[in-house]
Scaffold this motif. Structure first.
Motif, PDB file in Angstrom:
ATOM      1  N   ALA A 116     -78.350  18.372  17.587  1.00 13.53           N
ATOM      2  CA  ALA A 116     -78.241  19.224  18.774  1.00 13.53           C
ATOM      3  C   ALA A 116     -79.629  19.650  19.242  1.00 13.53           C
ATOM      4  O   ALA A 116     -79.929  19.672  20.447  1.00 13.53           O
ATOM      5  CB  ALA A 116     -77.393  20.449  18.456  1.00 13.53           C
ATOM      6  N   MET A 117     -80.505  19.943  18.281  1.00 14.27           N
ATOM      7  CA  MET A 117     -81.844  20.387  18.630  1.00 14.27           C
ATOM      8  C   MET A 117     -82.652  19.272  19.277  1.00 14.27           C
ATOM      9  O   MET A 117     -83.300  19.458  20.301  1.00 14.27           O
ATOM     10  CB  MET A 117     -82.546  20.853  17.354  1.00 14.27           C
ATOM     11  CG  MET A 117     -83.862  21.544  17.612  1.00 14.27           C
ATOM     12  SD  MET A 117     -84.786  21.686  16.088  1.00 14.27           S
ATOM     13  CE  MET A 117     -83.712  22.758  15.143  1.00 14.27           C
ATOM     14  N   ARG A 165     -88.387  17.049  18.753  1.00 18.60           N
ATOM     15  CA  ARG A 165     -87.638  18.297  18.846  1.00 18.60           C
ATOM     16  C   ARG A 165     -88.521  19.296  19.602  1.00 18.60           C
ATOM     17  O   ARG A 165     -89.727  19.067  19.736  1.00 18.60           O
ATOM     18  CB  ARG A 165     -87.291  18.821  17.458  1.00 18.60           C
ATOM     19  CG  ARG A 165     -88.522  19.061  16.593  1.00 18.60           C
ATOM     20  CD  ARG A 165     -88.219  19.921  15.398  1.00 18.60           C
ATOM     21  NE  ARG A 165     -87.387  19.228  14.432  1.00 18.60           N
ATOM     22  CZ  ARG A 165     -86.823  19.823  13.387  1.00 18.60           C
ATOM     23  NH1 ARG A 165     -86.987  21.121  13.206  1.00 18.60           N
ATOM     24  NH2 ARG A 165     -86.118  19.138  12.530  1.00 18.60           N
ATOM     25  N   PRO A 166     -87.963  20.415  20.070  1.00 16.90           N
ATOM     26  CA  PRO A 166     -88.803  21.361  20.814  1.00 16.90           C
ATOM     27  C   PRO A 166     -90.002  21.803  19.972  1.00 16.90           C
ATOM     28  O   PRO A 166     -89.846  22.065  18.767  1.00 16.90           O
ATOM     29  CB  PRO A 166     -87.857  22.543  21.080  1.00 16.90           C
ATOM     30  CG  PRO A 166     -86.474  21.971  20.991  1.00 16.90           C
ATOM     31  CD  PRO A 166     -86.559  20.862  19.984  1.00 16.90           C
ATOM     32  N   ALA A 167     -91.176  21.877  20.591  1.00 17.14           N
ATOM     33  CA  ALA A 167     -92.387  22.249  19.855  1.00 17.14           C
ATOM     34  C   ALA A 167     -92.198  23.595  19.151  1.00 17.14           C
ATOM     35  O   ALA A 167     -92.707  23.807  18.043  1.00 17.14           O
ATOM     36  CB  ALA A 167     -93.583  22.303  20.802  1.00 17.14           C
ATOM     37  N   ALA A 168     -91.457  24.500  19.775  1.00 15.15           N
ATOM     38  CA  ALA A 168     -91.255  25.824  19.182  1.00 15.15           C
ATOM     39  C   ALA A 168     -90.413  25.750  17.905  1.00 15.15           C
ATOM     40  O   ALA A 168     -90.420  26.672  17.101  1.00 15.15           O
ATOM     41  CB  ALA A 168     -90.583  26.748  20.193  1.00 15.15           C
ATOM     42  N   GLU A 169     -89.674  24.653  17.751  1.00 15.72           N
ATOM     43  CA  GLU A 169     -88.807  24.512  16.580  1.00 15.72           C
ATOM     44  C   GLU A 169     -89.462  23.731  15.445  1.00 15.72           C
ATOM     45  O   GLU A 169     -88.848  23.520  14.391  1.00 15.72           O
ATOM     46  CB  GLU A 169     -87.501  23.791  16.969  1.00 15.72           C
ATOM     47  CG  GLU A 169     -86.684  24.487  18.038  1.00 15.72           C
ATOM     48  CD  GLU A 169     -85.864  25.649  17.473  1.00 15.72           C
ATOM     49  OE1 GLU A 169     -85.902  25.853  16.249  1.00 15.72           O
ATOM     50  OE2 GLU A 169     -85.210  26.338  18.281  1.00 15.72           O
ATOM     51  N   THR A 179     -92.072  18.790  11.331  1.00 14.05           N
ATOM     52  CA  THR A 179     -93.095  19.797  11.021  1.00 14.05           C
ATOM     53  C   THR A 179     -94.234  19.741  12.028  1.00 14.05           C
ATOM     54  O   THR A 179     -94.400  18.747  12.732  1.00 14.05           O
ATOM     55  CB  THR A 179     -93.682  19.547   9.618  1.00 14.05           C
ATOM     56  OG1 THR A 179     -94.052  18.164   9.523  1.00 14.05           O
ATOM     57  CG2 THR A 179     -92.667  19.872   8.539  1.00 14.05           C
ATOM     58  N   GLN A 180     -95.005  20.822  12.085  1.00 12.10           N
ATOM     59  CA  GLN A 180     -96.186  20.817  12.935  1.00 12.10           C
ATOM     60  C   GLN A 180     -97.187  19.777  12.428  1.00 12.10           C
ATOM     61  O   GLN A 180     -97.320  19.564  11.223  1.00 12.10           O
ATOM     62  CB  GLN A 180     -96.829  22.212  12.937  1.00 12.10           C
ATOM     63  CG  GLN A 180     -95.992  23.236  13.699  1.00 12.10           C
ATOM     64  CD  GLN A 180     -96.373  24.670  13.384  1.00 12.10           C
ATOM     65  OE1 GLN A 180     -97.334  24.930  12.668  1.00 12.10           O
ATOM     66  NE2 GLN A 180     -95.604  25.606  13.929  1.00 12.10           N
TER      67      GLN A 180
END
Lengths: 442, 442
Positions: free
Chosen positions: B31-32, A330-334, A218-219
């Motif tokens: 995967a992410m 994980r990617p910040a966008a995700e 989560t953010q």
């Protein structure tokens, strides 16, 4: 072997100096294991002239952190100044935008701006490492982001503030008051002149905010953390906890529930037999519950120049090894939006200490109020006042003596406990505000 | 996103099946966070037809592990068969030579062939990850190889065999004999039908051998480990330890000394207040002493399908993230030859239990022998036999009753203790071989 990794270091306090020393002491070892040597090429600090006991004559001096952070002659910007805005924020942003890796120990900065900074690092293809920001020398970021990457996490909790744990340990061992222990901690350098940030739980909250993001994808949202410090704890509480088989620790806890994610920092009753109860003094410990591995607990020094430098230099070794990882796992966008679980919906056991006026019917009334809110009691300890209470104020003439009553509830909700206590106060049977401490299932 | 990482899996026991399930359960998450998906494309196991509750219909079946390990359609060979030679060894060597990354949980294989296998991995530019080989789900390899890379290590020690710790915990809590607890452990699946490998310390030794190399940058040398199992421990020892403020744990310890490196596995007295003493049941714990960070302790499940799979999959995530690291933390060619510190030179405190024939002068004689070897005694506990000893054999007619005498020595050497005990035996004052347990400073 590749070219040396060039480091620009901002902040030459205890940690900064320890980093410089460590890089020199283990120069060959680190180069061998990382496959690349490391060299501090540029530094900045508040005062240029101070003698810090390390040789910085080969480093370029900068007065301005931003200029250092963006200088062509560095590959990694090491931010050890602290502060959640101003020079620290500006220079870290500038470094990332300039394509420099960043290693920082700055929990306050990350708790506030971590989401954006992670995004910025990813956009610029650089690393943002911050092992030293949480629990000092304990590699908990690495453990959660990598070692437990194969687990769905249900809870993370820990003792992440050495000042508070030092105070609580001494209160327990020596029967001293909070104020006495705080003064000793200040004298010994374990607490700041203004200890608010530590003893009210803010420091723990910053660290917890980062672990919550790593645990649940989560953010980061530090502002949503429920916060309760240790200043209201009395030796009565410590003693009662001891008699009931518990210790009181300031825990930061992040936990998945049906309605969202709880983030809470508060004094917590933990069973004496639990691993976390054994953590004494300035030591830190963090436990993570994963669906595959079960519970992993790590303990070690949570502060101090050398322990913090250990984490900073390990982060640098990861950069030298060219480990590429999303800063928040994980990617910040995700990252998912943080959904706050209401504190009133928190479920757990509770310790409640009441200073009861010895009127006829007082106990019946209290028991009735608990029953009305479906609160079952696991144990009731009652004792006549013998100096046990210091703040008890007798208001009514028919009062003989206030009595200490300690209740331990079975699993219930925060809502129920708060309502019951409010009514008990309104009923006028108690002579001081009730004390309430949450029990954690471990 | 890159192409999926293709996995070839050898061994479909509890751990193998758990790995397959975990990869499916967390497919999207992994995967992410890894930036690359993972897929089991090929498998091998003893029996092809067994129903294992997982869908392997999309995987190519191999009868021969070596063929699977070198198949063009895999990127990573996951070895979960076990065994320090034969198919496991052949297939791992073949995989590395064929340029496949290897992830394995095989401690026996690495303890025996780790130096060569590390070299082989480096020569072929592939990863050799083995987190699951030591302490199951606890990411101790990552912590030592990466998280504490910035430290010179002076000692690593831990409880690394759940079977032994389960037996010792039950002996302590319930006053049962070793044999009774072993039988229960076997019934509950915590111990093998032939428990020798666990209870004699060999399993712990394999794990310790790997940690020693990581701690000190030395070649793995499992054959040099001093080994003493838990089979000779009696309830008398457990009780005496308890009374003296200790618990008995089977520890593996690797430690730097002036004459080399000690590697030892033996029952160890640890203070009840220490972190390691709290580790009960099948839980494992490892502590590492570093010059910068101080002591870091990690605890968690040391065995079990899911916990082990947690480590295996984390290793796979590291491969998917393209983390490149020397298997033993530094280039295999740079590993130093292991220099064995003589066990007789070991320094520490000792617990000694003697079954003393109650002849006049026996105690004086024993005290005299200790003094002759410069052994100072911290405490002496003596009690008349009341069923306390079960093996005491009265040999001489003038013996009234054997007495249990427990001595705790101050810091001394193993040499001195062994010589003193030999002479005490020769003097004929004791009715059973002496029991000696080392005390560890924590």
């Amino acid at each position: 072997m590749s070219n040396p990794l060039k480091l620009g270091l901002a902040g030459l306090g205890t940690v900064g100096v320890s980093v410089v020393k460590r890089l020199a002491l283990l120069e060959n070892e680190l180069a061998m294991s990382a496959g690349r040597s490391m060299r501090v090429t540029a530094v900045t600090a508040r005062s240029r002239d101070k003698d810090r006991g390390v040789d910085l004559s080969n480093c370029t001096w900068f007065d301005d952190p931003v200029s250092l952070a963006t200088n062509d002659d560095i590959d990694v910007y090491v931010e050890l100044m602290g502060g959640d805005s101003g020079a620290a924020e500006d220079s870290v942003r500038a470094a990332l935008k300039a394509g420099k890796h960043v290693v920082t120990a700055n929990k306050a900065l990350l708790a506030k701006h971590g989401n954006e900074l992670a995004k910025l690092a990813e956009e610029n293809g650089v690393q943002l490492n911050y092992e030293a920001a949480v629990a000092g020398g304990i590699p908990i970021i690495k453990t959660m982001r990598e070692g437990m990457a194969s687990n769905a996490i249900s809870r993370v909790y820990g003792i992440m503030n050495g000042t508070c744990n030092y105070i609580l340990t001494r209160m327990e061992l020596e029967g001293l008051s909070f104020e006495e222990c705080l003064q000793d901690a200040q004298r010994l350098g374990y607490a700041e002149a203004d200890p608010t940030f530590d003893v009210e739980g803010n420091d723990t909250a910053h660290k917890l905010a980062l672990l919550t993001s790593l645990a649940f994808g989560t953010q980061i949202e530090a502002d949503s953390i429920f916060l309760e410090g240790i200043t209201s704890l009395t030796t009565d509480d410590i003693k009662a906890a001891d008699e009931l088989g518990f210790r009181i620790k300031l825990l930061g806890v992040a936990q998945k529930t049906d309605t969202g994610i709880e983030q809470r920092v508060h004094p917590t009753m933990v069973p004496k037999s639990s691993a976390i109860a054994q953590i004494s003094g300035v030591t830190n410990a963090v436990a993570v519950d994963g669906d595959a591995v079960g519970s992993i607990t790590m303990s070690g020094p949570g502060a101090g120049g050398d322990a913090t430098a250990s984490a900073v230099v390990a982060d640098l070794v990861d950069v030298a090894r060219d480990f590429k990882i999303y800063p928040l796992g994980r990617p910040a966008a995700e990252l998912q939006p943080y959904v706050r679980a209401k504190m009133r919906a928190h479920e757990g056991g509770y310790y409640i200490r009441l200073s009861v006026n010895d009127r006829p019917g007082a106990f019946a009334s209290i028991a009735q109020r608990m029953a009305e809110h479906d609160i079952s009691l696991e144990s009731i300890v009652q004792r006549r006042s013998n100096g046990y209470f210091t703040n008890a104020q007798s208001e009514a003439s028919e009062v003989v003596k206030p009595q200490a009553v300690v209740l331990i509830t079975y699993e219930t909700t925060e809502e129920a406990v708060r309502k019951a206590l409010q009514q008990i106060e309104e009923d006028g049977h108690i002579s001081a505000p009730p004390q309430m401490i949450r029990i954690e299932r471990l």
